[in-house]
Design a protein around this motif. Structure first.
Motif, PDB file in Angstrom:
ATOM      1  N   PRO A   1       7.453  11.744  16.639  1.00 42.69           N
ATOM      2  CA  PRO A   1       6.739  12.250  15.454  1.00 42.69           C
ATOM      3  C   PRO A   1       7.644  12.712  14.322  1.00 42.69           C
ATOM      4  O   PRO A   1       7.315  12.521  13.153  1.00 42.69           O
ATOM      5  N   TRP A   2       8.775  13.341  14.653  1.00 44.68           N
ATOM      6  CA  TRP A   2       9.673  13.804  13.580  1.00 44.68           C
ATOM      7  C   TRP A   2      10.324  12.633  12.864  1.00 44.68           C
ATOM      8  O   TRP A   2      10.532  12.670  11.654  1.00 44.68           O
ATOM      9  N   LEU A   3      10.659  11.583  13.605  1.00 40.57           N
ATOM     10  CA  LEU A   3      11.207  10.378  12.976  1.00 40.57           C
ATOM     11  C   LEU A   3      10.149   9.723  12.108  1.00 40.57           C
ATOM     12  O   LEU A   3      10.455   9.198  11.029  1.00 40.57           O
ATOM     13  N   LEU A   4       8.895   9.757  12.558  1.00 43.48           N
ATOM     14  CA  LEU A   4       7.801   9.213  11.748  1.00 43.48           C
ATOM     15  C   LEU A   4       7.679   9.968  10.433  1.00 43.48           C
ATOM     16  O   LEU A   4       7.569   9.351   9.362  1.00 43.48           O
ATOM     17  N   LEU A   5       7.718  11.288  10.489  1.00 44.17           N
ATOM     18  CA  LEU A   5       7.619  12.092   9.278  1.00 44.17           C
ATOM     19  C   LEU A   5       8.782  11.811   8.338  1.00 44.17           C
ATOM     20  O   LEU A   5       8.595  11.641   7.125  1.00 44.17           O
ATOM     21  N   LEU A   6       9.988  11.733   8.899  1.00 42.86           N
ATOM     22  CA  LEU A   6      11.170  11.483   8.079  1.00 42.86           C
ATOM     23  C   LEU A   6      11.123  10.095   7.455  1.00 42.86           C
ATOM     24  O   LEU A   6      11.374   9.929   6.252  1.00 42.86           O
ATOM     25  N   SER A   7      10.818   9.085   8.255  1.00 43.01           N
ATOM     26  CA  SER A   7      10.821   7.711   7.743  1.00 43.01           C
ATOM     27  C   SER A   7       9.735   7.508   6.694  1.00 43.01           C
ATOM     28  O   SER A   7       9.970   6.861   5.655  1.00 43.01           O
ATOM     29  N   MET A   8       8.549   8.062   6.917  1.00 42.95           N
ATOM     30  CA  MET A   8       7.477   7.923   5.931  1.00 42.95           C
ATOM     31  C   MET A   8       7.810   8.674   4.643  1.00 42.95           C
ATOM     32  O   MET A   8       7.451   8.223   3.545  1.00 42.95           O
ATOM     33  N   THR A   9       8.497   9.798   4.763  1.00 44.49           N
ATOM     34  CA  THR A   9       8.906  10.542   3.568  1.00 44.49           C
ATOM     35  C   THR A   9       9.889   9.730   2.736  1.00 44.49           C
ATOM     36  O   THR A   9       9.743   9.595   1.515  1.00 44.49           O
ATOM     37  N   VAL A  10      10.896   9.184   3.393  1.00 44.34           N
ATOM     38  CA  VAL A  10      11.910   8.396   2.675  1.00 44.34           C
ATOM     39  C   VAL A  10      11.289   7.148   2.059  1.00 44.34           C
ATOM     40  O   VAL A  10      11.538   6.824   0.886  1.00 44.34           O
ATOM     41  N   ILE A  11      10.470   6.445   2.834  1.00 42.80           N
ATOM     42  CA  ILE A  11       9.835   5.223   2.329  1.00 42.80           C
ATOM     43  C   ILE A  11       8.880   5.547   1.187  1.00 42.80           C
ATOM     44  O   ILE A  11       8.821   4.828   0.181  1.00 42.80           O
ATOM     45  N   GLY A  12       8.121   6.636   1.319  1.00 34.06           N
ATOM     46  CA  GLY A  12       7.218   7.045   0.244  1.00 34.06           C
ATOM     47  C   GLY A  12       7.968   7.365  -1.034  1.00 34.06           C
ATOM     48  O   GLY A  12       7.548   6.974  -2.130  1.00 34.06           O
ATOM     49  N   LEU A  13       9.086   8.062  -0.910  1.00 36.00           N
ATOM     50  CA  LEU A  13       9.891   8.383  -2.093  1.00 36.00           C
ATOM     51  C   LEU A  13      10.491   7.122  -2.708  1.00 36.00           C
ATOM     52  O   LEU A  13      10.619   7.021  -3.933  1.00 36.00           O
ATOM     53  N   PHE A  14      10.839   6.163  -1.861  1.00 38.13           N
ATOM     54  CA  PHE A  14      11.381   4.900  -2.391  1.00 38.13           C
ATOM     55  C   PHE A  14      10.354   4.197  -3.270  1.00 38.13           C
ATOM     56  O   PHE A  14      10.649   3.813  -4.409  1.00 38.13           O
ATOM     57  N   PHE A  15       9.151   4.018  -2.752  1.00 43.23           N
ATOM     58  CA  PHE A  15       8.140   3.287  -3.518  1.00 43.23           C
ATOM     59  C   PHE A  15       7.613   4.105  -4.692  1.00 43.23           C
ATOM     60  O   PHE A  15       7.256   3.540  -5.736  1.00 43.23           O
TER      61      PHE A  15
END
Length: 252
Positions: free
Chosen positions: A135-149
């Motif tokens: 779950p923490w990796l999910l939160l981190l990855s979605m945060t980074v990807i969201g900021l990218f787009f």
């Protein structure tokens, strides 16, 4: 200064909420149609894929797609609209710094994408047994990807002159890359040039990073993919800050 950029961010979020049927309802409906058509129809023909049911396999990609498209489209259209209406002129002459404006515009799309993606995961979790291996990796990855787009939307909004420019990038660049990035299939099923083309797609690594964080396995190693995605996101944010500071194309 804090109050200034928060005011701009509040306006961005209010804009989303005022037309919530368009900004939230329509993307959610579209995502659920994907789940129904691909998950139910194809899922009944496919026993499993990489050890999980087909509908479980596609949920991470659909959640990331909802985040990416909405974060991008919100920021690109909002910034272009502000330029065309000349409302950006008032903001540029206000006490809000260029950095504050950049943060507000970026976070507006990020929040919209995160809300829709989160609702997608919550609803999917109510319908099927949805695993969250990391779950923490999910939160981190979605945060980074969201900021990218979200940052990519800001960049395209800066460069665009008319709304047709935005449609071009979303319809002919971002959506094809997402669909061909492994949302509905695994690259292990492909061979030759088709697999090579998939592995050259940068969004393929984003989708599989999210998939690994949920399912516990994917076609790529997130320990390699996520740092690269993070570095590219930081570079994109830095470029946007430079362009905002220079006032590049901020007036239509």
């Amino acid at each position: 200064m804090m109050v200034g950029w928060l005011g701009v961010l509040r306006r961005e979020l209010e804009r989303v909420w005022v037309i919530k049927r368009q900004t939230i309802g329509a993307p959610l409906l579209e995502t659920y149609l994907y789940i129904s058509v691909f998950g139910a129809a194809l899922g009944s023909k496919i026993n499993d894929l990489n050890g999980v049911s087909y509908v479980q396999f596609i949920i991470p990609g659909l959640a990331m797609m909802a985040l990416a498209i909405n974060a991008f489209s919100n920021n690109a259209s909002s910034l272009l609209q502000q330029k065309m209406m000349r409302a950006i002129d008032d903001q540029l002459t206000s006490p809000v710094s260029h950095r504050g404006l950049l943060v507000a515009f970026t976070m507006g799309g990020f929040v919209r994408g995160a809300v829709i993606s989160g609702l997608t995961l919550i609803t999917a979790g109510l319908l099927i047994d949805l695993p969250f291996a990391h779950p923490w990796l999910l939160l981190l990855s979605m945060t980074v990807i969201g900021l990218f787009f979200a940052s990519l939307g800001v960049l395209i909004g800066l460069r665009a002159k008319v709304f047709d420019n935005l449609s071009f990038y979303q319809t002919f660049v971002i959506q094809p890359l997402i669909f061909l990035g492994g949302v509905f299939y695994s690259a292990t099923l492909l061979h030759g040039v088709f697999r090579t083309l998939t592995e050259l797609n940068p969004i393929y690594y984003m989708i599989n990073t999210v998939r690994y964080s949920m399912l516990g396995h994917a076609d790529v190693n997130p320990a390699i993919a996520l740092p690269i995605i993070t570095a590219v996101t930081v570079a994109l944010i830095s470029l946007n800050y430079y362009l905002f500071k220079k006032g590049h194309n901020l007036r239509a």
